[in-house]
Design a protein around this motif. Sequence first.
Motif, PDB file in Angstrom:
ATOM      1  N   HIS A 186       0.845  -1.197   0.000  1.00 29.58           N
ATOM      2  CA  HIS A 186       0.000   0.000   0.000  1.00 29.58           C
ATOM      3  C   HIS A 186       0.877   1.243   0.000  1.00 29.58           C
ATOM      4  CE1 HIS A 186       1.155  -0.414   4.233  1.00 29.58           C
ATOM      5  NE2 HIS A 186       0.916   0.886   4.350  1.00 29.58           N
ATOM      6  N   ASP A 188       0.804   5.248   1.790  1.00 30.89           N
ATOM      7  CA  ASP A 188       0.116   5.970   2.859  1.00 30.89           C
ATOM      8  C   ASP A 188      -0.556   7.209   2.258  1.00 30.89           C
ATOM      9  OD1 ASP A 188       1.116   4.045   4.530  1.00 30.89           O
ATOM     10  OD2 ASP A 188       2.651   5.317   5.444  1.00 30.89           O
ATOM     11  N   HIS A 242       4.767   0.098   0.009  1.00 26.07           N
ATOM     12  CA  HIS A 242       5.456  -0.696   1.031  1.00 26.07           C
ATOM     13  C   HIS A 242       4.518  -1.745   1.598  1.00 26.07           C
ATOM     14  CE1 HIS A 242       3.669   2.851   2.967  1.00 26.07           C
ATOM     15  NE2 HIS A 242       3.588   2.168   4.104  1.00 26.07           N
TER      16      HIS A 242
HETATM   17 FE   LIG Z   1       2.078   2.260   5.542  1.00 23.82          FE
END
Ligand SMILES: [Fe+2]
Length: 313
Positions: A186, A188, A242
């Motif tokens: 994903h 952020d 990540h």
């Molecule tokens: Fe994350």
Amino acid sequence: MVTQSIPTVDLSPFGHENGGDEAVKKRAIEEVGRACSEYGFFQVVNHGVPLGLLARALELSQLFFDYPLEEKLKASPIPGAPPSLGYTKQIEHLTDNNEYILMFTPESSFNVYPENPPEYREVLREMFPHFKKIALIVESIISQCLGLPPNFLRDYNNIRTWDVMAALHYTPATDGDDNVSGQSEHKDSNCISFVYQDDVGGLEVNKDGKWIPITPNEGTLVVNIGDVIQVLSNDKFKSATHRVVRPIGKSRNSYAFFYNVDGEKWVEPLPQFTEAVGEPPKYRGFFYKEYALLRLKNREEPPARKLSYASKF
Ligand SMILES: [Fe+2]
Ligand SMILES: O=C(O)CCC(=O)C(=O)O
């Protein structure tokens, strides 16, 4: 084979109230700039968050997450409170196998703290402002390495009510487990994220299609760029993909601090990276709260600029 690792930057010259060596600062700012455009990730040392506090916070997390579910559920979120503050366990059928405590700033009345271990509440409350302080320093460095005035992002993003801290726990994978995901890949959605992981490891960043493990180090915080900076900078800095892989036979604890923008904030590529340099904006603008909601429902990318004439640009 050479193992790649993400760059490490020494923040000690930035900790001084009245300065710090300008030449050393300039070099560090350049390093951060390179790391943000190449990896979207870097690590910081001499960050000023007391290492004893970080170690104690990890120990207390382990004690808490080892309790029976019944005890942990006593810290369940208040129904309807944003955004599920308190203890949550991911639903069993989801790919990601983790549980966590979320909190807003200690001043928030929405926070729900565990009663046990008794010291946990105070330690969680103590951690938050340390993360906030380091986030302000890193935010100023990022402003500068984007070629903006040092206070640019701070002035743009001056409401601190959407910052969130998470204490995360990942149960061990077992030998032959066909799912070792702790958090699937994903990006952020927020502005800048900070992660402190225990010595177990498992955090990985994707660079050019390859997964690079981020080796834990007790003196180091991991920093990554979120979608907001990617959009503001019109892709100059990338929000990197990540994931967390669960190691076999070891449970893992980490802390994440999501430095955010306020929900009412309008986010769009800055003119400095569009008009001023003759580049078309790659994203259309959005209110952050709308994007945060979208990301809760699915894991979409920032809304790409539509090429139709009906779009905003
Ligand atoms: Fe994350
Ligand atoms: O637990 C970690 O090391 C990273 C967590 C993370 O990437 C996230 O919560 O967004």
